[in-house]
Design an enzyme around this catalytic site. Structure first.
Site, short mmCIF file in Angstrom:
data_model
loop_
_atom_site.label_atom_id
_atom_site.label_comp_id
_atom_site.label_asym_id
_atom_site.label_seq_id
_atom_site.Cartn_x
_atom_site.Cartn_y
_atom_site.Cartn_z
CB ALA A 158 -0.92 0.00 1.24
CB VAL A 160 0.78 6.40 3.80
CG1 VAL A 160 0.31 7.53 4.72
CG2 VAL A 160 0.56 5.07 4.50
CG ASP A 306 7.69 -6.20 8.67
OD1 ASP A 306 8.86 -6.63 8.62
OD2 ASP A 306 7.20 -5.44 7.81
#
Length: 531
Positions: A158, A160, A306
């Site tokens: 993705a 942002v 992560d």
């Protein structure tokens, strides 16, 4: 998105372990605070494709004789890999993020590929805008006062965008790449085929399960509603810790493919230049980072999967001059209570080098004889080591370990990895990334060992607080546990004091050495003048 064709070559098998062992990476949030701009005309989306399995090996051209040549080839190879990760996106960006976070790889790779943590090639705004309208059910101008079309961060799944709501609240809007879910399915199938081919050629290769684990994890990561829930749970776990900030989720503007959260300023946790600019001590940041993940592992049993540098920001706002902002909560592992307590016991045993307890826990973890390597994996010393904690192995211990490892086959290693639970794999990955980050911050690994040991002891103490009953047996058992806990804390405090004294002695020796050198130089000058 254009479909892609992958050529399976003999060279591809050489890169399979890297691709399958990378686990899962995540999305990152950039630290800049860009100027907001009004809406502009849409432009066509551009997608690219290339052959990962063939091109990944193009940078390695044999034995090099010059350090300059090594640097040149590494840099050229890193740039090629970066381009290919950016072109393929998804799974391959995750692999690049993983490599970038490793301290063991040449700097040309880590520095070049670090852009994948938050500055990968973004998707064109036309496709992003369409995804936003489809998920939010209304035009952007009806929801936002301003929306920056240029992404502040772009990574594996993705990108942002910085925006301002109608009530002037600044937000970060995370938008999943259009078509990514189908792309990920294709990537997973490709890696599964490669893994099956390697297993057929090399029977001792038994890592096919890694692909299936990745597939399970990525399906959760692609659900931003689940990520929002993970975020809120983490915020609740750290609600009393003023050093930790978790961005608030705006649920009315969140769906499976869009996540709207509070915008937080900060810089990547390994950005030493920014820390210097704000007068932040990197060692204190390292300690805070280790404490956060130690608390997750040993106390909460809910672990961020992560923690690469792009997912952790250092904000100049906080009780001690800074705070840590935790981002990207898509990948989490919930440890069952039995495993959490056993893992706490393991760390206590590792610190005390209690070989019998380590072996007992190894049996419960299902690794059997391989438990003898737990001290090497987690603390860097052998099970019968005489070295002080955090001081590594002696030459004799290193030589003995090397001889033992030479007798271990690929089949033995595969068997060991197969027996490890997914809990262990998540912890090992998270711990590896934390170790790499604190090394970049200049902190000693002894810091990590001591913090982990203290939180392991604290994690065991929480069990004492949850026990109920008032039988004589219960009271006696509780007393024994309290006694063991107090003994461990005393040992850790003494060990920490000892290590601090060693550091102080080392500092004094360096000071004396400098004074002696300066005195020698001064006497030499006086002697030359008198002569």
């Amino acid at each position: 998105m254009k479909s892609r064709v992958f050529k399976i070559t003999a060279k591809a098998t050489k890169t399979l372990y890297l691709a399958t062992a990378t686990g899962v990476a995540g999305f990152t949030l950039h630290t800049a605070n860009p100027t907001l701009i009004p809406f502009s005309n849409d432009s066509p989306i551009v997608s690219a494709a290339s052959d990962f399995t063939e091109k990944i090996t193009t940078g390695f051209h044999g034995v090099l004789r010059s350090s300059r040549a090594v640097y040149t080839v590494h840099l050229r190879s890193a740039k090629r890999i970066l381009k290919l990760c950016e072109a393929n996106k998804g799974f391959y960006v995750k692999a690049g993020q993983f490599v970038a976070a490793l301290r063991q790889v040449p700097k040309e790779y880590s520095s070049t590929l670090s852009s994948l943590q938050d500055q990968a090639v973004p998707c064109e705004f036309k496709a992003i805008k369409r995804a936003l309208i489809n998920n939010l059910g209304q035009d952007l101008s009806e929801v936002f006062l301003a929306f920056n079309e240029q992404p502040t961060a772009a990574a594996s799944i993705a990108q942002v965008h910085h925006a301002v709501l109608k009530d002037h609240q600044e937000v970060a809007v995370k938008v999943q790449y259009p078509g990514l879910e189908n792309q990920m399915k294709f990537d997973v199938r490709t890696m599964a085929i490669l893994s099956n081919c390697v297993a057929w050629i090399f029977p001792e290769y038994r890592f096919k399960w890694i692909v299936s684990e990745f597939e399970k994890t990525i399906s959760l990561e692609l659900d931003f509603v689940q990520e929002g829930k993970n975020s809120e749970r983490t915020a609740k776990n750290f609600k009393k810790n003023k050093m930790v900030k978790v961005p608030r989720v705006f649920w009315d503007l969140t769906s499976r493919q869009v996540l709207t959260m509070e915008f937080c300023n900060g810089h990547k946790v390994d950005d030493l230049e920014s820390m210097k600019e704000f007068g932040i001590n990197p060692t204190k940041v390292a300690k805070a980072l280790v404490e956060v993940f130690a608390e997750m592992i040993f106390v909460h049993g809910f672990v961020h999967g992560d923690p690469h540098p792009g997912n952790i920001l250092v904000s100049p706002n906080g009780p001690n001059g800074f705070s840590l902002v935790l981002l990207d909560h898509g990948i989490y592992k919930e440890l069952d209570e039995e495993f959490r307590l056993d893992y706490c016991q393991l760390w206590v045993s590792l610190i005390l080098l209690d070989s019998n307890k380590i072996q007992e826990l190894g049996e419960r973890f299902g690794v059997g004889k391989y438990s003898m390597y737990f001290p090497v994996i987690f603390t860097g010393r052998t099970i019968d080591s005489k070295s002080a904690l955090g001081r590594g192995m002696s030459n004799e211990e290193r030589k003995k370990l090397k001889q033992e490892l030479e007798s271990i086959s690929m089949g033995d290693f595969s068997s060991f990895m197969e027996t490890l639970s997914p809990n262990f794999l998540t912890i090992l990955r998270a711990d590896g990334l934390v170790k790499s980050t604190i090394s970049k911050l200049g902190a000693s690994q002894r810091l990590r060992l001591l913090v982990y040991a203290k939180y392991a002891a604290y994690g065991l103490s929480t069990e004492l607080n949850t026990e109920t009953g008032y039988t004589v047996r219960f009271v006696f058992s509780r007393f024994k546990k309290m006694k063991s806990y107090i003994q461990l804390r005393l040992i850790l405090d003494m060990l920490e004091l000892h290590l601090r004294m060693e550091d102080l002695a080392h500092l004094l020796m360096n000071k004396l050495k400098n004074i002696w050198l300066n005195l020698g130089y001064f006497l030499a000058v006086i002697h030359s003048l008198l002569a």
